[in-house]
Enzyme design. Structure first.
Site, short mmCIF file in Angstrom:
data_model
loop_
_atom_site.label_atom_id
_atom_site.label_comp_id
_atom_site.label_asym_id
_atom_site.label_seq_id
_atom_site.Cartn_x
_atom_site.Cartn_y
_atom_site.Cartn_z
N ASP A 12 0.86 -1.18 0.00
CA ASP A 12 0.00 0.00 0.00
C ASP A 12 0.90 1.24 0.00
OD1 ASP A 12 -1.66 2.11 0.66
OD2 ASP A 12 -2.65 1.06 2.31
N ILE A 13 0.75 2.07 -0.99
CA ILE A 13 1.65 3.22 -1.15
C ILE A 13 1.50 4.23 0.00
CG2 ILE A 13 0.20 4.74 -2.57
CD1 ILE A 13 2.82 5.08 -4.36
N ASN A 26 -6.71 12.62 -10.86
CA ASN A 26 -7.41 13.02 -12.08
C ASN A 26 -7.26 14.53 -12.25
OD1 ASN A 26 -9.59 14.26 -10.55
ND2 ASN A 26 -10.22 12.16 -10.11
N GLY A 34 -9.70 4.28 -6.15
CA GLY A 34 -8.38 3.65 -6.28
C GLY A 34 -7.34 4.25 -5.36
N ASP A 36 -5.92 7.11 -5.48
CA ASP A 36 -6.24 8.50 -5.18
C ASP A 36 -7.08 8.59 -3.90
OD1 ASP A 36 -6.44 11.23 -5.54
OD2 ASP A 36 -7.78 11.13 -7.28
N SER A 120 -2.36 4.67 -14.12
CA SER A 120 -3.29 4.39 -15.25
C SER A 120 -3.69 2.93 -15.41
CB SER A 120 -2.72 4.90 -16.60
OG SER A 120 -2.85 6.30 -16.71
N THR A 121 -3.19 2.03 -14.55
CA THR A 121 -3.49 0.61 -14.79
C THR A 121 -4.75 0.13 -14.05
OG1 THR A 121 -2.10 -0.25 -12.99
CG2 THR A 121 -1.05 0.09 -15.14
N GLY A 122 -5.44 1.06 -13.36
CA GLY A 122 -6.68 0.71 -12.70
C GLY A 122 -7.86 1.17 -13.52
N TYR A 124 -8.22 3.62 -15.33
CA TYR A 124 -7.87 4.19 -16.64
C TYR A 124 -7.45 3.14 -17.68
CZ TYR A 124 -8.28 9.02 -14.90
OH TYR A 124 -8.75 10.22 -14.41
#
Ligand code: ADP
Length: 175
Positions: A12-13, A26, A34, A36, A120-122, A124
């Site tokens: 987890d970041i 965004n 996600g 964000d 972008s891999t979620g 997006y």
């Protein structure tokens, strides 16, 4: 690359103790789902307040705020492209810009250790394999030219990305 390091972890970041974590934001900077959503939930309202003041971020660009209650001092908010078949080439360029501009903002703020999510891999929908290649290529290129960033951690949330990043880095003989 001397005295610089690229690491891949699964986790987890929001838990990372680094100078800055990168948010896959965004363009409105007002939070979302996600990663964000996770960053704003863990970091508290100071981050959103600064985002409101900044107001907007173009796709491929990056801005920086406080880390609020996070262990990281800063959050670098970048906006990855929404992927679709018809804009795949342009999306690739914009994803590369998102990584590059995040690193530029990091350097400008004397950040030495930075953690990236898989931008972008979620929601997006950027294809994960191609996204991993772009991310690793851009980070390696940048670190080769500018040694002020000492550590980049790719924080992979899902198994698929974790395996892909490990494999891609190994294939290139990096880290
Ligand atoms: P985007 O809209 O750029 O696709 P998402 O947040 O939907 O952004 O997904 C980007 C990546 O972040 C995905 O691979 C997702 O699995 C990952 N992710 C979601 N939550 C976290 C988290 N807490 N830490 C790290 N990565 C996360």
């Amino acid at each position: 690359m001397q005295n610089v390091k690229i690491e891949v972890i699964q986790g987890d970041i929001t838990k990372q103790h680094v100078d800055a974590i990168v948010n896959a934001a965004n363009t409105s900077l007002l939070g979302g789902g996600g990663v964000d959503g996770a960053i704003h939930r863990a970091g508290g309202k100071a981050i959103l307040e600064e985002c409101r003041t900044i107001g907007h971020c173009e796709t491929g660009e990056a801005v920086i705020t406080t880390g609020g209650n996070l262990p990281a001092r800063h959050v670098i908010h970048t906006v990855g492209p929404v992927w679709s078949k018809s804009n795949a080439a342009k999306a690739g360029e914009l994803l590369a810009s998102a990584y590059r501009n995040s690193l530029r903002v990091a350097v400008a703020n004397r950040v030495q250790a930075v953690a990236f999510p898989n931008i972008s891999t979620g929601a997006y929908r950027f294809p994960k394999e191609e996204a991993a290649k772009i991310a690793i290529r851009e980070v390696k290129d940048f670190m080769t030219k500018d040694a002020s960033i000492k550590l980049v951690i790719f924080v992979c949330f899902d198994d698929a990305n974790y395996k892909l990043y490990q494999k891609t880095l190994q294939d290139e003989g990096a880290s």
